[in-house]
Every structure is written in C-alpha cells, then in structure tokens.
Design a protein around this motif. Structure first.
Motif, PDB file in Angstrom:
ATOM      1  N   PRO A  59       0.850  -1.202   0.000  1.00 51.27           N
ATOM      2  CA  PRO A  59       0.000   0.000   0.000  1.00 51.27           C
ATOM      3  C   PRO A  59       0.882   1.247   0.000  1.00 51.27           C
ATOM      4  N   GLN A  60       0.415   2.304  -0.662  1.00 51.01           N
ATOM      5  CA  GLN A  60       1.217   3.535  -0.814  1.00 51.01           C
ATOM      6  C   GLN A  60       0.276   4.732  -0.851  1.00 51.01           C
ATOM      7  N   VAL A  61       0.751   5.868  -0.315  1.00 49.57           N
ATOM      8  CA  VAL A  61      -0.038   7.093  -0.358  1.00 49.57           C
ATOM      9  C   VAL A  61       0.885   8.296  -0.456  1.00 49.57           C
ATOM     10  N   GLU A  62       0.439   9.315  -1.189  1.00 48.61           N
ATOM     11  CA  GLU A  62       1.164  10.592  -1.293  1.00 48.61           C
ATOM     12  C   GLU A  62       0.139  11.720  -1.257  1.00 48.61           C
ATOM     13  N   THR A 121      -2.818   7.478  -4.308  1.00 51.04           N
ATOM     14  CA  THR A 121      -2.657   6.302  -3.477  1.00 51.04           C
ATOM     15  C   THR A 121      -2.862   5.051  -4.307  1.00 51.04           C
ATOM     16  N   GLY A 122      -2.357   3.939  -3.822  1.00 55.01           N
ATOM     17  CA  GLY A 122      -2.492   2.709  -4.579  1.00 55.01           C
ATOM     18  C   GLY A 122      -2.171   1.479  -3.758  1.00 55.01           C
ATOM     19  N   LEU A 123      -2.516   0.339  -4.341  1.00 53.04           N
ATOM     20  CA  LEU A 123      -2.216  -0.964  -3.757  1.00 53.04           C
ATOM     21  C   LEU A 123      -1.597  -1.801  -4.874  1.00 53.04           C
ATOM     22  N   ARG A 124      -0.328  -2.189  -4.704  1.00 48.88           N
ATOM     23  CA  ARG A 124       0.414  -2.891  -5.759  1.00 48.88           C
ATOM     24  C   ARG A 124       0.890  -4.247  -5.252  1.00 48.88           C
ATOM     25  N   LEU A 125       0.746  -5.247  -6.100  1.00 49.73           N
ATOM     26  CA  LEU A 125       1.210  -6.598  -5.795  1.00 49.73           C
ATOM     27  C   LEU A 125       2.359  -6.904  -6.744  1.00 49.73           C
ATOM     28  N   ARG A 126       3.566  -7.049  -6.188  1.00 43.51           N
ATOM     29  CA  ARG A 126       4.742  -7.295  -7.029  1.00 43.51           C
ATOM     30  C   ARG A 126       5.348  -8.662  -6.731  1.00 43.51           C
ATOM     31  N   TYR A 127       6.013  -9.186  -7.764  1.00 44.54           N
ATOM     32  CA  TYR A 127       6.678 -10.469  -7.632  1.00 44.54           C
ATOM     33  C   TYR A 127       8.153 -10.275  -7.926  1.00 44.54           C
ATOM     34  N   GLU A 128       8.997 -10.522  -6.934  1.00 39.63           N
ATOM     35  CA  GLU A 128      10.439 -10.321  -7.097  1.00 39.63           C
ATOM     36  C   GLU A 128      11.076 -11.597  -7.633  1.00 39.63           C
ATOM     37  N   TRP A 129      10.878 -11.855  -8.926  1.00 38.04           N
ATOM     38  CA  TRP A 129      11.487 -13.033  -9.528  1.00 38.04           C
ATOM     39  C   TRP A 129      13.000 -12.885  -9.571  1.00 38.04           C
TER      40      TRP A 129
END
Length: 254
Positions: A178-181, A203-211
């Motif tokens: 989660p992120q907000v500015e 603001t946002g909600l990001r799902l990342r995959y650290e391959w």
C-alpha cells in the motif's frame, strides 16, 4: 538503511588473527601488528556507497484514458552523509509531461532509522517552472513503515508533502505494497493547478513479484483525487477530479 558497525567491532574484525589452511593460526602474540594505509584501520561507516531505485515505472488505465507515471530516486555517499536525487512525473495520452518534481538534497543521518534532508526542488514539466527550498525527514517509522515528510518554501508561499508505504510479505517473493502521497499548499497556483490546503492525493495498492531481487513486475489499483480549490480548477479546465486506475509496471533497483 544500513546498520552501522561500532568502532570497537570494526577494530576487532580488522586486527583479528588470520587462520591457516590447516585450521591453525598463522601467528601468535609475538607477531608484528598489521600495517594499515595511513596507520589507521579502515572505518566501515566512512566508505562510499551508491544506490538507485525506480520505485514506480507504470502505465495507468481507466475508462476515460490513461497515463504513464514514474517515480525514482538515487543517492551517493556514506552511512552518515549522502547526496540524494529524486524525480517523478506523468505523461498523458496526449504526450504532455505533468507533475514534474525534481529534487537535489543533502541527507544527514540523525538516528538509526531516520535522516534529515535539505536542498532544492524544481517543478519542471509542460507547465510553468517553480523553484522551492526543501527540508524534511525520511526513514522507517514504527512497524517499518517507509515515511517521507517534506516542507517546501518559496516566494509564492509554502507547501508540504507526506508520503508513506509498507511492504507486506505474502511469501518470500510476493509482496503487497500500500502507498499514499498527499500534497498541501498555502496559496493557489492556478497555472499549475495547485489549490490551497489539501490539493491532491495519489494512493495505490500494488502486488509485485520479485522473480529477481532487483527486478519486480507488479499489478495494482491506484486512485487519484483533487480536493477543494484544486478540484474547482480541474473542473474549470474540463479535467476529471477523481480517478480509479488499473496499473501495471515494474520496480527496479541497483
């Protein structure tokens, strides 16, 4: 932020006895001390490091169009003193560059988790250029929330920005962030669309995959909004005040 080795620990590490291949030591108490350049052992927290992070490099799309956004930063220096470079901005479907914010800051560590930063910010994009003095703090708050709080000053008044994010590890490589500015201004700036008080939110909600640890693609949902007088300016220009976007991008660091 890098943990700092106490001077006594660094001295022990640098002056410890070496081990031979057979498991024994190569010398004893009568052996001559190790010679260092300048006569002093190296100090780990005075070494120079560099780091760059492209935190957001993404496309945003909704039923009314879309835009491209980037947000990155880099630093060079020691554990205590650094030079920071920060930049962010957006490019619309019409190719217009907006929200261009570029900062050069001196950074000084004041605790294990927080740094004080000061320098200049310049707003350079398709709109009028604005220059600000900047002072703020950046670091890890309670429960390891990444936090940035910066105040800006110019002959046009004052402004402030508050940013925060948190990495929630779902697995060792799958991370929900989660992120907000938020941006606030003391006066209106119609040429740039900034309104007095709380001007805008991203603001946002990001799902990342650290391959790979340095390369992480992500998907997410972001929300942008203008408020009060900034919203009135946006409506007068025929722009949307609120927007929910489907987001896809990649996060890089080196």
């Amino acid at each position: 932020m890098r943990a700092r080795l106490p001077a006594t620990l660094a001295l022990i590490l640098c002056t410890g006895t070496a081990h031979a291949a057979d498991g024994g030591t190569t010398g004893g108490m009568d052996e001559a001390p190790v010679a260092y350049v300048g006569g002093m052992p190296p100090v780990m927290d005075h070494m120079l490091y560099s780091h760059a992070l492209l935190d957001e490099f993404e496309a945003r799309a909704n039923s009314h169009g879309g835009q491209f956004r980037y947000d990155g930063q880099a630093w060079f220096g020691t554990d205590y003193d650094k030079l920071w470079l920060k930049s962010e901005g957006t490019v619309g479907t019409d190719g217009r560059f907006g929200d261009g914010d570029h900062e050069v800051l001196y950074d000084r560590a004041v605790s294990r988790y927080f740094d004080v930063q000061s320098g200049v910010r310049v707003d350079i994009d398709a709109g009028p250029t604005r220059a600000w003095g900047a002072v703020g703090v950046e670091g890890l708050a309670l429960y390891f929330f990444q936090l940035e709080a910066t105040a800006y000053f110019s002959d046009r008044g004052a402004a402030a920005r508050l940013q925060g994010s948190y990495d929630l590890l779902l697995t060792n490589r799958l991370i929900l962030q989660p992120q907000v500015e938020m941006n606030l201004y003391s006066t209106n700036d119609r040429a740039r669309g900034n309104g007095r008080g709380l001007s805008d939110l991203d603001t946002g909600l990001r799902l990342r995959y650290e391959w790979h640890r340095k390369i992480a693609p992500y998907l997410g949902v972001t929300y942008t909004s203008s408020f009060d007088q900034a919203a009135s300016m946006a409506r007068a220009r025929g722009q949307r005040v609120h927007g929910v976007n489907v987001t896809a991008g990649i996060r890089l660091w080196f």
